[in-house]
Enzyme design. Structure first.
Site, mmCIF file in Angstrom:
data_model
loop_
_atom_site.group_PDB
_atom_site.id
_atom_site.type_symbol
_atom_site.label_atom_id
_atom_site.label_comp_id
_atom_site.label_asym_id
_atom_site.label_seq_id
_atom_site.Cartn_x
_atom_site.Cartn_y
_atom_site.Cartn_z
ATOM 1 N N ASN A 196 -10.530 -3.394 -6.331
ATOM 2 C CA ASN A 196 -9.805 -2.367 -7.104
ATOM 3 C C ASN A 196 -10.467 -2.026 -8.451
ATOM 4 O OD1 ASN A 196 -6.458 -3.370 -6.011
ATOM 5 N ND2 ASN A 196 -7.837 -1.824 -5.181
ATOM 6 N N ASP A 203 0.827 -1.200 0.000
ATOM 7 C CA ASP A 203 0.000 0.000 0.000
ATOM 8 C C ASP A 203 0.869 1.261 0.000
ATOM 9 O OD1 ASP A 203 -2.346 1.388 -0.037
ATOM 10 O OD2 ASP A 203 -2.861 1.052 2.057
HETATM 11 C C1 FPP Z 1 -2.010 0.252 -3.244
HETATM 12 O O1 FPP Z 1 -1.529 1.521 -3.415
HETATM 13 C C2 FPP Z 1 -1.492 -0.662 -4.199
HETATM 14 C C3 FPP Z 1 -2.224 -1.308 -5.148
HETATM 15 C C4 FPP Z 1 -3.562 -0.951 -5.615
HETATM 16 C C5 FPP Z 1 -1.695 -2.502 -5.734
HETATM 17 C C6 FPP Z 1 -0.214 -2.599 -5.765
HETATM 18 C C7 FPP Z 1 0.201 -2.582 -7.140
HETATM 19 C C8 FPP Z 1 1.467 -2.551 -7.561
HETATM 20 C C9 FPP Z 1 2.660 -2.585 -6.704
HETATM 21 C C10 FPP Z 1 1.670 -2.440 -8.996
HETATM 22 C C11 FPP Z 1 0.990 -3.528 -9.772
HETATM 23 C C12 FPP Z 1 1.660 -4.830 -9.604
HETATM 24 C C13 FPP Z 1 1.830 -5.661 -10.599
HETATM 25 C C14 FPP Z 1 2.503 -6.981 -10.408
HETATM 26 C C15 FPP Z 1 1.380 -5.279 -11.934
HETATM 27 P P1 FPP Z 1 -2.624 2.651 -3.400
HETATM 28 O O2 FPP Z 1 -2.878 3.055 -4.796
HETATM 29 O O3 FPP Z 1 -3.836 2.207 -2.650
HETATM 30 O O4 FPP Z 1 -1.897 3.775 -2.601
HETATM 31 P P2 FPP Z 1 -2.576 4.901 -1.714
HETATM 32 O O5 FPP Z 1 -3.213 4.204 -0.537
HETATM 33 O O6 FPP Z 1 -1.419 5.736 -1.327
HETATM 34 O O7 FPP Z 1 -3.563 5.595 -2.598
#
Ligand code: FPP
Length: 245
Positions: A73, A25
């Site tokens: 998501n 995250d």
């Molecule tokens: C959360 O960060 C993360 C995700 C939604 C998924 C994690 C994805 C990756 C590391 C990239 C994709 C991976 C692959 C293998 C293609 P967030 O967007 O919720 O962050 P925030 O809470 O700061 O908004």
């Protein structure tokens, strides 16, 4: 010097978790803090997977499950959803050979249905090519939800006509996406929240939980070492009472 983190010395850890799950995250906030689009944060997040995968091999972790895209998501803005799909596709294209050469076995946990058929084919190809590798298992939770996983397992148990009395926890586990993988020992969540967010809810029943405010793209080997040190300091009782001396 006693408090200095010596991440060059994995031997300092008396027990290393076999299966680590990571809720990656904080990508969006990482990007926002730099005045960049959220997808730049996800790209940095992908780059970091490589770094943590290599460190995990050095520490002797055998299974790393990463939460890359949850069933929830899909509710994000369409350009972000498409961007995440594209990132997985590009990552497979660019990194599959290298991962294979390094002995990484790739697995997928999640529903294939709903994923674009071309991306499904790429995922299947990655699983097939790397299926006999045994250095580390990288289990990618993509289009994954813990409740959906349990529901899918229940449906299959019924479809297979398993008599209720013969259904044990062990047999049920084999119907989950994780199938033959052991339960998670340690769940790490970056980005500061204290939630499981529908991640490995069956498999993490007795896992230790570790959270850090560090955003995923900044979670480096030293941060992983801190999580492992904390894991070492925990007393895992699995609901039992430890023997009195
Ligand atoms: C959360 O960060 C993360 C995700 C939604 C998924 C994690 C994805 C990756 C590391 C990239 C994709 C991976 C692959 C293998 C293609 P967030 O967007 O919720 O962050 P925030 O809470 O700061 O908004």
């Amino acid at each position: 010097m006693t408090n200095e983190i010596n991440h060059a010395n994995p031997a300092a850890l008396h027990s290393v978790p076999y299966h680590v799950g990571i809720i990656m995250d904080g990508n969006g906030r990482w990007a926002q803090a730099r005045g960049r689009p959220r997808l730049a944060g996800h790209q940095a997040g992908v780059d970091n997977i490589r770094r943590i995968l290599e460190a995990s091999v050095r520490y002797g972790i055998k299974v790393l499950t990463i939460y890359a895209f949850s069933t929830e998501n899909w509710q994000r803005p369409m350009d972000e959803v498409m961007g995440l799909m594209q990132l997985l596709s590009l990552t497979i294209k660019r990194q599959l050979n290298e991962l294979h050469k390094n002995g990484v076995q790739i697995r997928h946990s999640g529903r294939m249905a709903g994923i674009n058929p071309d991306l499904q084919a790429q995922i299947r190809h990655a699983l097939e090519v790397t299926q006999h590798n045994d250095r580390i298992i990288l289990n990618v939770a993509f289009n994954y939800g813990g409740r959906a996983e349990i529901l899918d397992a229940v449906r299959q148990v019924i479809a297979d006509g398993i008599p209720p009395d013969s259904l044990t926890e062990e047999l049920f586990s084999r119907y989950l996406y994780t199938c033959d993988l052991p339960d998670a020992d340690l769940i790490i969540r970056t980005g500061g929240e204290w939630r499981l967010s529908n991640f490995l809810i069956w498999q993490a029943a007795y896992a230790e939980y570790y959270t850090t405010p560090t955003y995923w793209p900044d979670f480096d080997e030293e941060e992983l070492y801190k999580a492992l040190l904390e894991y070492n300091a925990r007393e895992r009782r699995f609901g039992r009472v430890l023997q009195q001396t």
